[in-house]
Enzyme design. Structure first.
Site, PDB file in Angstrom:
ATOM      1  N   CYS A  39      -1.813  -4.009  -9.797  1.00  0.00           N
ATOM      2  CA  CYS A  39      -2.357  -5.340  -9.505  1.00  0.00           C
ATOM      3  C   CYS A  39      -2.166  -5.696  -8.027  1.00  0.00           C
ATOM      4  O   CYS A  39      -1.036  -5.910  -7.578  1.00  0.00           O
ATOM      5  CB  CYS A  39      -1.659  -6.362 -10.414  1.00  0.00           C
ATOM      6  SG  CYS A  39      -1.973  -8.080  -9.969  1.00  0.00           S
ATOM      7  N   CYS A  42      -0.579  -9.114  -7.316  1.00  0.00           N
ATOM      8  CA  CYS A  42       0.849  -9.080  -7.668  1.00  0.00           C
ATOM      9  C   CYS A  42       1.682  -8.576  -6.492  1.00  0.00           C
ATOM     10  O   CYS A  42       2.795  -9.052  -6.241  1.00  0.00           O
ATOM     11  CB  CYS A  42       1.094  -8.175  -8.874  1.00  0.00           C
ATOM     12  SG  CYS A  42       0.272  -8.685 -10.397  1.00  0.00           S
TER      13      CYS A  42
END
Length: 289
Positions: A39, A42
């Site tokens: 991600c 993230c």
């Protein structure tokens, strides 16, 4: 030289969650970051979360949950997109957000629930005393970072937000329109869309006193009431502004193709007062359903 691990950040698993997060939150709030290696947002949010949590000097801890390894935990919390962050206190979720927020928004989010502890030494105190980054400085820094790493799309969303803070709505909108689809639904992108919408509407709205006089003459002038709601929101009178949209919805839910409902939803996306938003969201729902 690698930085030593923070004492305020730890990995949480299904086996340790009950003790390390839920039980621990009875004494100290715990921020839970649901993330994954693949991600991109993230990876930009994670270091900022750690930095902000460290600056609280133990008043809050950060639990990292890898959703690929801990799918049961992610399911328990209803995580549908990442990054998702929730704040747990007294064994309960008290707040949360999705998407990668900038540092200023993270600090604002935490400040609603937790007060920083005193720093352990003077070096920490001096670091926390640094003034917040200005909008102009943020724009300059982000342009330089994008030039150095043009494929990092999260920086482009950061730039759009910074441009709006700087007051350049046109540039912010242009930057926002150029974002890839995976960031178009990010919480900050939706918030920025709402801000841009209200900025456009505000530019066409007459002064507050003029609108109030018009409504005194004709309380059924929904267009004037809508503009008054926009003006009141811009002036920091959030509840009063929401009341105007709610009054239109109550009188004619289909006016201007559901314009009052659209204004309420857009306002909810830009307001930080969750209690106020929750109250008016429920009142809107009671009129619609």
């Amino acid at each position: 030289m690698p930085q030593p691990p923070s004492p305020h950040v730890f990995d949480a698993t299904t086996e340790t969650f009950e003790n390390d997060v839920l039980q621990a939150s009875l004494d100290q709030p715990v921020l839970v970051d649901f993330w994954a290696e693949w991600c991109g947002p993230c990876k930009s949010l994670g270091p900022l979360l750690e930095k902000v949590v460290d600056s609280y000097h133990g008043a809050v801890r950060l639990a990292k949950v890898d959703v690929d390894k801990e799918q049961q935990l992610a399911g328990m919390f209803g995580v549908r997109s990442i990054p998702t962050v929730v704040l747990v206190a007294q064994g309960q979720i008290v707040d949360g957000f999705t998407g990668a927020l900038p540092e200023s928004a993270l600090r604002e989010f935490l400040s609603r629930h937790v007060q920083p502890a005193e720093p352990a030494n003077e070096d920490d105190a001096s670091a926390d005393a640094l003034p917040p980054e200005s909008a102009d400085a943020a724009v300059a820094r982000l342009r330089a970072e994008i030039a150095a790493d043009p494929d990092k799309d999260e920086l482009k969303l950061d730039l759009a937000v910074a441009l709006m803070r700087q007051g350049d709505a046109a540039a912010a909108e242009s930057q926002l329109d150029a974002l890839p689809a995976n960031l178009a639904t990010d919480e900050r992108a939706r918030r920025l869309r709402g801000q841009l919408e209200f900025a456009r509407l505000l530019a066409d709205a007459p002064p507050t006193a003029e609108l109030q006089a018009q409504l005194a003459r004709d309380a059924g002038d929904h267009a004037a009431r809508e503009q008054l709601g926009i003006r009141l929101l811009a002036e920091g009178q959030a509840a009063e502004g929401l009341e105007q949209f709610l009054a239109i919805l109550k009188a004619d839910r289909d006016w201007n193709e559901g314009g009052a409902r659209k204004r309420l939803i857009a306002a909810f996306s830009i307001l930080d007062d969750e209690e106020l938003v929750g109250t008016y969201r429920r009142r809107m729902s009671s009129l619609l359903f």
